[in-house]
Write a protein that holds these residues in place. Structure first.
Motif, PDB file in Angstrom:
ATOM      1  N   GLY A  86      43.631  36.799  42.505  1.00 32.84           N
ATOM      2  CA  GLY A  86      42.648  36.117  42.262  1.00 32.84           C
ATOM      3  C   GLY A  86      42.389  35.821  40.738  1.00 32.84           C
ATOM      4  O   GLY A  86      43.336  36.273  39.905  1.00 32.84           O
ATOM      5  N   GLU A  87      41.348  35.464  40.249  1.00 37.36           N
ATOM      6  CA  GLU A  87      41.439  35.068  38.991  1.00 37.36           C
ATOM      7  C   GLU A  87      39.684  35.412  38.373  1.00 37.36           C
ATOM      8  O   GLU A  87      38.996  34.877  39.008  1.00 37.36           O
ATOM      9  CB  GLU A  87      41.707  33.648  38.729  1.00 37.36           C
ATOM     10  N   SER A  88      39.891  36.146  37.363  1.00 38.45           N
ATOM     11  CA  SER A  88      38.484  36.145  36.771  1.00 38.45           C
ATOM     12  C   SER A  88      37.346  36.833  37.709  1.00 38.45           C
ATOM     13  O   SER A  88      36.404  36.211  37.811  1.00 38.45           O
ATOM     14  CB  SER A  88      37.803  35.019  36.169  1.00 38.45           C
ATOM     15  N   VAL A  89      37.553  37.457  38.680  1.00 40.73           N
ATOM     16  CA  VAL A  89      36.529  37.987  39.839  1.00 40.73           C
ATOM     17  C   VAL A  89      36.248  39.537  39.519  1.00 40.73           C
ATOM     18  O   VAL A  89      37.127  40.194  39.572  1.00 40.73           O
ATOM     19  CB  VAL A  89      37.101  37.773  41.165  1.00 40.73           C
ATOM     20  N   SER A 104      43.635  40.568  30.626  1.00 40.24           N
ATOM     21  CA  SER A 104      44.017  39.217  30.493  1.00 40.24           C
ATOM     22  C   SER A 104      45.175  38.679  31.496  1.00 40.24           C
ATOM     23  O   SER A 104      45.882  39.555  31.986  1.00 40.24           O
ATOM     24  CB  SER A 104      44.542  39.051  28.990  1.00 40.24           C
ATOM     25  N   THR A 105      45.094  37.545  32.002  1.00 42.92           N
ATOM     26  CA  THR A 105      45.791  37.034  33.130  1.00 42.92           C
ATOM     27  C   THR A 105      47.253  37.220  32.554  1.00 42.92           C
ATOM     28  O   THR A 105      48.178  37.588  33.394  1.00 42.92           O
ATOM     29  CB  THR A 105      45.695  35.298  33.107  1.00 42.92           C
ATOM     30  N   HIS A 106      47.793  36.889  31.408  1.00 40.69           N
ATOM     31  CA  HIS A 106      49.185  36.893  30.913  1.00 40.69           C
ATOM     32  C   HIS A 106      49.922  38.308  30.903  1.00 40.69           C
ATOM     33  O   HIS A 106      51.107  38.362  30.836  1.00 40.69           O
ATOM     34  CB  HIS A 106      49.520  36.281  29.489  1.00 40.69           C
ATOM     35  N   ALA A 123      41.736  40.548  42.114  1.00 39.53           N
ATOM     36  CA  ALA A 123      41.684  39.457  41.131  1.00 39.53           C
ATOM     37  C   ALA A 123      42.528  40.069  40.076  1.00 39.53           C
ATOM     38  O   ALA A 123      42.712  41.204  39.681  1.00 39.53           O
ATOM     39  CB  ALA A 123      40.222  39.406  40.684  1.00 39.53           C
ATOM     40  N   ASP A 124      43.102  39.272  39.083  1.00 40.50           N
ATOM     41  CA  ASP A 124      43.872  39.776  37.994  1.00 40.50           C
ATOM     42  C   ASP A 124      43.254  40.420  36.875  1.00 40.50           C
ATOM     43  O   ASP A 124      43.442  41.424  36.162  1.00 40.50           O
ATOM     44  CB  ASP A 124      44.687  38.526  37.282  1.00 40.50           C
ATOM     45  N   HIS A 125      41.731  40.141  37.012  1.00 36.86           N
ATOM     46  CA  HIS A 125      40.805  41.016  36.051  1.00 36.86           C
ATOM     47  C   HIS A 125      39.557  40.447  36.237  1.00 36.86           C
ATOM     48  O   HIS A 125      39.171  39.282  36.874  1.00 36.86           O
ATOM     49  CB  HIS A 125      41.275  40.601  34.442  1.00 36.86           C
ATOM     50  N   GLY A 126      38.497  41.074  35.860  1.00 37.06           N
ATOM     51  CA  GLY A 126      37.171  40.827  35.750  1.00 37.06           C
ATOM     52  C   GLY A 126      36.433  39.926  34.827  1.00 37.06           C
ATOM     53  O   GLY A 126      37.409  39.006  34.206  1.00 37.06           O
ATOM     54  N   GLN A 131      33.218  36.115  29.085  1.00 34.28           N
ATOM     55  CA  GLN A 131      34.459  35.950  29.510  1.00 34.28           C
ATOM     56  C   GLN A 131      35.377  37.279  29.558  1.00 34.28           C
ATOM     57  O   GLN A 131      34.927  38.263  29.642  1.00 34.28           O
ATOM     58  CB  GLN A 131      35.163  34.672  28.999  1.00 34.28           C
ATOM     59  N   HIS A 132      36.673  36.873  29.230  1.00 37.79           N
ATOM     60  CA  HIS A 132      37.701  38.148  29.354  1.00 37.79           C
ATOM     61  C   HIS A 132      38.622  37.940  28.150  1.00 37.79           C
ATOM     62  O   HIS A 132      38.736  37.037  27.447  1.00 37.79           O
ATOM     63  CB  HIS A 132      38.257  38.134  30.663  1.00 37.79           C
ATOM     64  N   ALA A 133      39.965  38.819  28.375  1.00 36.37           N
ATOM     65  CA  ALA A 133      40.858  38.821  27.192  1.00 36.37           C
ATOM     66  C   ALA A 133      40.257  38.851  25.644  1.00 36.37           C
ATOM     67  O   ALA A 133      40.688  38.195  25.161  1.00 36.37           O
ATOM     68  CB  ALA A 133      41.720  37.455  27.413  1.00 36.37           C
TER      69      ALA A 133
HETATM   70 ZN   LIG Z   1      43.036  35.396  34.390  1.00 32.36          ZN
END
Ligand SMILES: [Zn+2]
Length: 552
Positions: free
Chosen positions: A237-240, A273-275, A434-437, A449-451
């Motif tokens: 997932g993404e950003s959950v 962060s996603t990366h 999820a990759d991160h919150g 947001q995140h990262a």
């Molecule tokens: Zn992400």
């Protein structure tokens, strides 16, 4: 013409000429040093919040050039560093004026026939820069050599410093290779000898695949009876963030509709962060390493070695994690993950392979939230016209309602995948995380947001969902009970791949002892859940939870 008849006058005149020359030489020395350092302070500084600390990189650059200058006479130093100086000035110029990353452009377009049309309009500026930088060298070669000698340090001191610097360089080569100008030198050398792994050390975000084709997980499926058809699915997932799920304290409309799914609410992500988080999630590494993407194979290789056909289906780009699946599908992003990804997932289900591992990389609840769901069928009314700028205290409730809608849509996709797996029949197991919150102005720092520069409890606490078909549960009842019993445990991303492999009865080589198979054991109460702060640096994820008083 006036003659210096008085010897004292002649001496004074020659002393003043010498002083003037000395001044010019010193000026060249300092200006040249500054020219060499500018790329380290700008384009080759730490470019990403998840990159290595900027101070380390700058120090490595300063020591490198400083040592060269201390060892060499100024003339030799200038001649030797002319090409780096020219490349550095051109690279800074390309970045400032054309928004071009010269180093990455050189990597993408190595063919001179393709590069020339891009360079040609700027050729006269490049030539002028080359001539201007050659001027001080020309001046120096017209100056008596006594004024352009090497630094004043004694040879023994220099030898000691050089030895120390070379030793540090060898030990911390991950850092040193990333520092200007060693990054450019190592990228050039790596391109010449075809070693992409050096390139991805020097440039963590370069579009080159560092994974080694020969890497192995030494995996095999345990002997015994295995089902005819087996499907394992990992949804990234993404950003959950976890606390928005109804099962984890959020609104009840935000959740998984399959009542038999197990929900984990306290999972630390590898980073914010996603990366960096996605490559870690699918690896057998712990947060804190210097590489963004490992040379190692992903866990998909273990499934492949155990006889599975592996799939990577993604709306996000290949370079985030450089997946090594048998089949990959990179699809165009639509409004929801269901629209983007379900058609490809059905194609994978329809393929004639009895054992499948499918990884799905979604776009989940990534900002901007209103673009991630259908407003007409959303649970919460959010005024999306207020969401074009950053949130403040007055617009935050709308941001949160839109975010909850995006999270709910993310989970509807998970529900849809579970339904597809159930319909396909056979033994299947679905895992989601999820990759991160995400930060939503949660404390006095008002982070969004995140990262960001530092991870927080909100952008590193994610949910996990596990579901298994009746057939899988019938032959793994003890494991399913253990997974259920662990659902309130302090879990982490590093546990998920071992859990998935354990669920498929695959044994493999893994040096980690702290990452566990949640279907076989429970995490020790005192273990540290590490989270990456930036490349090469980790922090204790549980301390993030203690240090910042939450909103709830
Ligand atoms: Zn992400």
């Amino acid at each position: 013409m006036e003659q210096h008849s008085d010897p004292r006058e002649a001496h004074a005149a020659s002393a003043s000429t010498a002083n003037r020359q000395h001044g010019v030489v010193s000026l060249i020395d300092y200006v040249w040093g500054a020219i060499l350092l500018i790329p380290a302070l700008t384009i080759f500084s730490s470019t990403h919040v998840r990159d290595l600390g900027a101070a380390y990189l700058l120090a490595a650059t300063a020591v490198f050039f400083g040592l060269l200058r201390a060892i060499l006479g100024l003339r030799v130093f200038l001649v030797l560093t002319y090409v780096p100086a020219l490349f550095g000035v051109l690279a800074v110029g390309a970045d400032l004026l054309r928004d071009v990353n010269l180093l990455e452009a050189a990597l993408i377009r190595p063919d001179p026939h393709e590069a020339w049309p891009v360079i040609q309009p700027h050729a006269h500026w490049i030539a002028l820069t080359a001539v201007l930088l050659a001027m001080p060298i020309w001046v120096l070669f017209r100056t008596p050599s006594a004024r352009t000698g090497r630094g004043k340090w004694p040879s023994a001191t220099l030898a000691a410093i050089t030895f120390a610097a070379v030793t540090c360089g060898a030990v911390f080569h991950d850092t040193v290779l990333r520092a200007w100008p060693l990054n450019v030198i190592s990228v050039a050398a790596a391109s010449a000898i075809g070693r992409d792994d050096f390139i991805s050390t020097a440039l963590p975000y370069a579009p080159t695949n560092p994974r080694s084709a020969s890497a192995s997980w030494g995996a095999s499926q345990l002997p015994g009876l295995h089902p005819q058809t087996e499907t394992y699915i990992l949804i990234i997932g993404e950003s959950v963030r976890a606390d928005r799920l109804g099962a984890c304290g959020g609104q009840k409309q935000v959740g998984i509709s399959h009542q038999d799914a197990i929900i984990y609410c306290d999972v630390t992500s590898g980073s914010s962060s996603t990366h960096t988080s996605v490559p870690l999630l699918i690896s057998r590494e712990m947060p804190g390493g210097a590489f963004r993407v490992s040379k190692d194979a992903t866990f998909m290789k273990a499934f492949e070695e155990a006889g599975f056909h592996t799939y990577w289906i993604a709306v996000q780009e290949r370079g985030i994690a450089w997946p090594d699946a048998n089949t990959d599908m990179f699809v165009t992003i639509k409004r929801t993950d269901r629209e983007s990804l379900l058609p490809s997932l059905r194609l994978a289900f329809a393929q004639n392979a009895p054992k499948k591992l499918i990884v799905v990389h979604t776009y989940g609840a990534h900002f901007s939230y209103c673009d991630r769901y259908e407003p007409a069928t959303a649970a919460f009314q959010a005024d999306c016209s207020k969401l074009s700028e950053l949130p403040d205290d007055s617009t935050l409730p709308d941001f949160i309602r839109a975010y909850d809608n995006a999270v709910a849509e993310s989970l509807r996709f998970v529900d849809a995948v579970i339904s597809e797996a159930a319909q396909a029949g056979g033994s299947s197991f679905v895992m989601y995380t999820a990759d991160h919150g995400e930060n939503l102005l949660d404390d006095g720092r008002k982070l969004f947001q995140h990262a960001l520069k530092d991870p927080t409890r909100w952008d590193t606490t994610v949910p996990a969902v596990m579901w298994a078909s009746d057939e899988w549960r019938a032959s793994n009842s003890a494991r399913w009970e253990r997974l259920r019993a662990n659902h309130e445990a302090k879990a982490m991303h590093a546990d998920l791949v071992p859990t998935l492999l354990g669920s498929a009865a695959i044994r493999y080589v893994d040096e980690r002892r702290v990452a566990i198979d949640l279907g076989a054991m429970s995490p020790a109460a005192d273990r540290t859940r590490w989270v990456m702060r930036r490349l090469g640096e980790k922090i204790n994820g549980d301390q993030l939870r203690q240090a910042q008083p939450g909103r709830q």
